[in-house]
Design an enzyme around this catalytic site. Structure first.
Site, PDB file in Angstrom:
ATOM      1  N   HIS A 474      39.682  42.817  33.710  1.00 10.62           N
ATOM      2  CA  HIS A 474      40.226  44.171  33.576  1.00 10.62           C
ATOM      3  C   HIS A 474      39.596  45.056  34.653  1.00 10.62           C
ATOM      4  O   HIS A 474      38.538  45.645  34.455  1.00 10.62           O
ATOM      5  CB  HIS A 474      39.932  44.724  32.180  1.00 10.62           C
ATOM      6  N   ILE A 475      40.256  45.136  35.793  1.00  8.75           N
ATOM      7  CA  ILE A 475      39.696  45.800  36.975  1.00  8.75           C
ATOM      8  C   ILE A 475      40.212  47.233  36.999  1.00  8.75           C
ATOM      9  O   ILE A 475      41.401  47.476  37.194  1.00  8.75           O
ATOM     10  CB  ILE A 475      40.085  45.040  38.256  1.00  8.75           C
TER      11      ILE A 475
END
Length: 539
Positions: A474-475
């Site tokens: 989850h960037i």
């Protein structure tokens, strides 16, 4: 092949944000061109590649190619330079449909307090709007992606309408854990997910193939090719194998074009009235920083010096144990339930909150079971029927929990350009500086304590906590939104403060990470951005 691509809107990236926006704009009559660095994916080939892969990581179905390289989970250093004290290990894809090819499908909304962390708890930042502003777009995103869920069990007690489809059935393990944790601080509930519980939108219902990561063989799980097809059907043009390498601006501070390079080595320029970068949390800042020049010495859209900064993930604590009775993992979607009632509380002023994912994949994520289990039994001398019986009885009792911990923005956590290494297109590789602060580490410690308590209540044995902190994929945060151009990159409509015809869509806009998996919020923000993009076309 034309060296010039012309359209009303140029969109870079065909993941969930770019594809949704492309479909919405094309359906409204705009001429849209989508530039995608990767190629189109053949689902059967990807599945076969995954099944044959000796190392089964999320990217094993989609190996990088020199013309469109990307990180892989078991060798992140091949792509990322790492400067920080902690390794950044989350990855992404370059392909038509983007990283939705190998996402899990979890589709959670943010909670009300997630939008006001500074006001509520004195940490992080407040978003420039509240949940009420995003709620109608959440509902629209749930319809577009096709989310299955149970509104009656929604975390946070927020009133909402029913989901488009009923919840995916909980597994035997889910129901067993829920019964054993009844009356405890841990409430097991079905996880909302972009996966068909029934046939819908021309896609079949989930058949439990257990390969959601990295590929759903029948497309019961949503991926962004759904909206790529809708965009093309409405007149959009898709240009795969076409990598954006530089954003150009004119003397009026508006974006004037995007330079691209194809896999065959040919080059060109894409021009339009409005430009949308939807290339994920690493590639978008990488492109903007590489576009630095005399007019934009820090990079395009970067007068605030915030492009690439405030990199966030959901650092993940993994724990696993052996149940005292069969729970029958390794079947069905990789997760169908979680514990969501730990996502908010006054403690968030001191440490990160977390959600607990209950895995249906046994010990596969932390240690490669059941293959590793078979290897261990074989090393002990078991063979033939004895080996098969031991493996069957042991693997049937594998239980895994993963807590995804929220991370606060930190300007020192950042994406920059590697001073030496470049890709085949001449663009510097990403260099990551990353540090887990005390806020995250306190959250990880609380997660381990919760896992130990849960496993004790379940009567398990052999509890193990992973020493390594895993990335969740989850960037977030690398071009954050806000109302002050001095401290943010885009405004609340995702429009660049510096260049009024440039929009940056995706999780890079998140001011804070919360605990929800980000894809549904990415989709809601992209749908919300459609109107200001159309208004830009109308002058």
């Amino acid at each position: 092949m034309a060296d010039v691509i012309e359209a009303d809107v140029i969109i870079v990236g065909s993941g969930v944000a770019g594809a949704l926006l492309a479909a919405r704009l094309a359906q409204a009559g705009a001429r849209v061109a989508i530039l995608e660095a990767g190629d189109e994916v053949d689902r059967a080939t990807a599945l076969d590649r995954f099944l044959r892969a000796p190392i089964k990581v999320p990217e094993s179905a989609y190996p990088p190619v020199p013309e469109a390289p990307h990180p892989v989970a078991h060798r992140p250093g091949d792509w990322y330079g790492q400067d920080g004290p902690d390794a950044f290990s989350s990855t992404y894809l370059k392909a038509v449909g983007g990283t939705t090819w190998h996402w899990l499908g979890t589709a959670l909304r943010f909670l009300p307090q997630d939008f006001r962390m500074r006001a509520a708890y004195g940490v992080g930042l407040d978003w420039p709007f509240a949940l009420d502003e995003l709620a109608p777009f959440y509902a629209e995103a749930e319809s577009e992606l096709g989310v299955s869920g149970d509104a009656a069990q929604e975390a946070g007690g927020v009133a909402r309408a029913a989901y488009p489809m009923p919840a995916i059935p909980q597994t035997y393990q889910d129901r067993l854990l829920a019964a054993k944790l009844e009356g405890s601080p841990y409430r097991v509930s079905p996880t909302p997910q972009a996966r068909n519980a029934v046939e819908r939108g021309g896609r079949p219902a989930c058949c439990g193939s257990a390969s959601c990561i990295p590929v759903c063989p029948i497309q019961a799980k949503y991926d962004a090719t759904v909206h790529v097809r809708q965009a093309v059907a409405a007149g959009a043009r898709l240009f795969p194998r076409t990598t954006a390498v530089r954003v150009e601006t004119g003397p009026d501070r508006r974006v004037s074009g995007i330079r691209f390079r194809r896999w065959d080595g040919s080059e060109g320029r894409a021009t339009g009235q409005a430009y949308v970068l939807a290339a994920h949390g690493i590639e978008t800042p990488r492109l903007l920083l590489h576009s630095a020049g005399d007019a934009n010495p820090r990079g395009v859209a970067n007068s605030s010096d915030q492009v690439g900064r405030n990199l966030m993930d959901h650092p993940t604590q993994m724990s696993w144990a052996l149940a005292n009775e069969p729970v029958y993992p390794y079947r069905g979607p990789l997760s169908t339930s979680g514990i969501e009632n730990l996502r908010d509380g006054e403690f968030r002023g001191r440490r990160g909150a977390f959600r607990i994912e209950i895995g249906n994949d046994g010990w596969s994520w932390p240690n490669g079971a059941p293959v590793s289990t078979a290897r261990e039994f074989a090393a002990q001398g078991l063979r033939g029927a004895a080996l098969a019986t031991a493996l069957r009885e042991h693997a049937a009792r594998h239980v895994r929990l993963a807590s995804l911990v929220e991370q606060l923005p930190d300007a020192g956590n950042r994406v920059s350009l590697d001073p030496v290494r470049r890709d085949a297109n001449g663009v510097p590789l990403p260099r990551i500086t990353f540090r887990l602060d005390d806020y995250v580490r306190a959250g990880l410690e609380a997660a381990r304590a919760a896992h130990a308590d849960i496993f004790a209540r379940l009567g398990t044995t052999g509890l193990r906590h992973a020493e390594r902190v895993f990335g969740a994929g989850h960037i977030m945060g690398t071009w954050r939104m806000g109302t002050d151009p001095r401290t943010s990159v885009v405004d609340p409509q995702l429009r660049s403060h510096d260049h009024r015809n440039l929009f940056l869509v995706g999780s890079g806009a998140f001011p804070t990470s919360a605990t929800a998996n980000p894809t549904l919020t990415i989709a809601a923000l992209a749908l919300r951005a459609a109107r200001p993009v159309l208004e830009t076309l109308r002058g």
